[in-house]
Design a protein around this motif. Structure first.
Motif, PDB file in Angstrom:
ATOM      1  N   ALA A  56      30.116 -11.192 -26.541  1.00 16.84           N
ATOM      2  CA  ALA A  56      29.506 -12.358 -27.184  1.00 16.84           C
ATOM      3  C   ALA A  56      27.984 -12.321 -27.072  1.00 16.84           C
ATOM      4  O   ALA A  56      27.277 -12.711 -28.009  1.00 16.84           O
ATOM      5  CB  ALA A  56      30.044 -13.646 -26.569  1.00 16.84           C
ATOM      6  N   SER A  57      27.475 -11.830 -25.968  1.00 12.70           N
ATOM      7  CA  SER A  57      26.030 -11.741 -25.796  1.00 12.70           C
ATOM      8  C   SER A  57      25.412 -10.809 -26.824  1.00 12.70           C
ATOM      9  O   SER A  57      24.392 -11.127 -27.448  1.00 12.70           O
ATOM     10  CB  SER A  57      25.721 -11.254 -24.381  1.00 12.70           C
ATOM     11  OG  SER A  57      24.343 -11.144 -24.175  1.00 12.70           O
ATOM     12  N   VAL A  58      26.042  -9.657 -27.032  1.00 11.78           N
ATOM     13  CA  VAL A  58      25.538  -8.695 -28.015  1.00 11.78           C
ATOM     14  C   VAL A  58      25.621  -9.272 -29.418  1.00 11.78           C
ATOM     15  O   VAL A  58      24.655  -9.228 -30.188  1.00 11.78           O
ATOM     16  CB  VAL A  58      26.300  -7.352 -27.914  1.00 11.78           C
ATOM     17  CG1 VAL A  58      25.882  -6.402 -29.032  1.00 11.78           C
ATOM     18  CG2 VAL A  58      26.082  -6.707 -26.556  1.00 11.78           C
ATOM     19  N   SER A  59      26.769  -9.841 -29.783  1.00 13.54           N
ATOM     20  CA  SER A  59      26.934 -10.323 -31.152  1.00 13.54           C
ATOM     21  C   SER A  59      26.133 -11.593 -31.425  1.00 13.54           C
ATOM     22  O   SER A  59      25.608 -11.768 -32.535  1.00 13.54           O
ATOM     23  CB  SER A  59      28.412 -10.503 -31.509  1.00 13.54           C
ATOM     24  OG  SER A  59      29.060 -11.333 -30.595  1.00 13.54           O
ATOM     25  N   SER A  60      25.982 -12.468 -30.441  1.00 15.61           N
ATOM     26  CA  SER A  60      25.167 -13.664 -30.667  1.00 15.61           C
ATOM     27  C   SER A  60      23.690 -13.308 -30.745  1.00 15.61           C
ATOM     28  O   SER A  60      22.932 -13.942 -31.492  1.00 15.61           O
ATOM     29  CB  SER A  60      25.429 -14.728 -29.596  1.00 15.61           C
ATOM     30  OG  SER A  60      25.086 -14.259 -28.316  1.00 15.61           O
ATOM     31  N   CYS A 129      17.236  -6.643 -31.719  1.00 20.26           N
ATOM     32  CA  CYS A 129      18.081  -7.389 -30.778  1.00 20.26           C
ATOM     33  C   CYS A 129      17.769  -6.967 -29.340  1.00 20.26           C
ATOM     34  O   CYS A 129      18.016  -5.835 -28.947  1.00 20.26           O
ATOM     35  CB  CYS A 129      19.555  -7.163 -31.103  1.00 20.26           C
ATOM     36  SG  CYS A 129      20.652  -7.946 -29.912  1.00 20.26           S
ATOM     37  N   LEU A 130      17.236  -7.885 -28.555  1.00 18.35           N
ATOM     38  CA  LEU A 130      16.818  -7.526 -27.204  1.00 18.35           C
ATOM     39  C   LEU A 130      17.990  -7.260 -26.267  1.00 18.35           C
ATOM     40  O   LEU A 130      17.862  -6.476 -25.326  1.00 18.35           O
ATOM     41  CB  LEU A 130      15.882  -8.580 -26.622  1.00 18.35           C
ATOM     42  CG  LEU A 130      16.448  -9.967 -26.374  1.00 18.35           C
ATOM     43  CD1 LEU A 130      16.890 -10.115 -24.939  1.00 18.35           C
ATOM     44  CD2 LEU A 130      15.390 -10.989 -26.696  1.00 18.35           C
ATOM     45  N   ILE A 131      19.137  -7.854 -26.512  1.00 20.89           N
ATOM     46  CA  ILE A 131      20.304  -7.570 -25.673  1.00 20.89           C
ATOM     47  C   ILE A 131      20.764  -6.131 -25.916  1.00 20.89           C
ATOM     48  O   ILE A 131      21.002  -5.374 -24.975  1.00 20.89           O
ATOM     49  CB  ILE A 131      21.451  -8.567 -25.930  1.00 20.89           C
ATOM     50  CG1 ILE A 131      21.014 -10.002 -25.616  1.00 20.89           C
ATOM     51  CG2 ILE A 131      22.697  -8.182 -25.142  1.00 20.89           C
ATOM     52  CD1 ILE A 131      20.675 -10.286 -24.167  1.00 20.89           C
TER      53      ILE A 131
END
Length: 151
Positions: A56-60, A129-131
């Motif tokens: 979820a962190s990557v996709s959000s 995307c910083l994540i």
């Protein structure tokens, strides 16, 4: 937005029972239960796991990166849906790692002439995307642009 070069995000987790904890943040209203995923001994069905949260962190981050790029580019779109899956596998040392996240991003636009730009902006979102830049897992973005002209 702060002009500082560093930002901090606080998360608190308190053990609830068994393999379940409750997560919250002083900056947020909602609480979320987290647990060992059911694929592991003692895992719990129906509760968010660290593996879900990683995915979820990557996709959000992809979503928020895209919306920022679109806003900056004054690019109008009708909808953005993201379906993502995280893959856990063993590394070369036999340890489990989150090795891959696949993001299927379906962007709906109403102007066919902007399709090429839509793909460029989806690509730009992946780049900024910083994540994604902060993790070792491979991130695969599968962009889909749909043109739906209002009747």
């Amino acid at each position: 937005m702060s002009s500082s070069e560093e930002h901090s995000y606080e998360v608190n987790i308190a053990w609830k029972e068994g393999r379940i904890g409750t997560m919250d943040s002083p900056a947020l209203d909602d609480k979320l239960d987290v647990a060992t995923p059911p694929e592991f001994p003692g895992g719990v069905d129906g509760v968010w796991s660290p593996e879900h949260l990683f995915t979820a962190s990557v996709s959000s981050c992809f979503l928020t990166s895209f919306t920022a790029v679109a806003e900056y580019s004054k690019f109008e779109f009708e909808d953005l849906k993201i379906n993502s899956s995280g893959k856990m596998s063993r590394d070369e040392n036999g340890k489990f790692v989150m090795s891959e996240v696949t993001i299927k991003a379906t962007l709906t636009i109403s102007d066919e002439a902007k399709e090429k730009k839509a793909y460029r902006l989806l690509e730009k979102a992946e780049e900024i995307c910083l994540i994604t830049r902060s993790i070792k897992a491979d991130v695969i973005v599968v962009p889909v642009v749909k043109v739906e002209v209002a009747a």
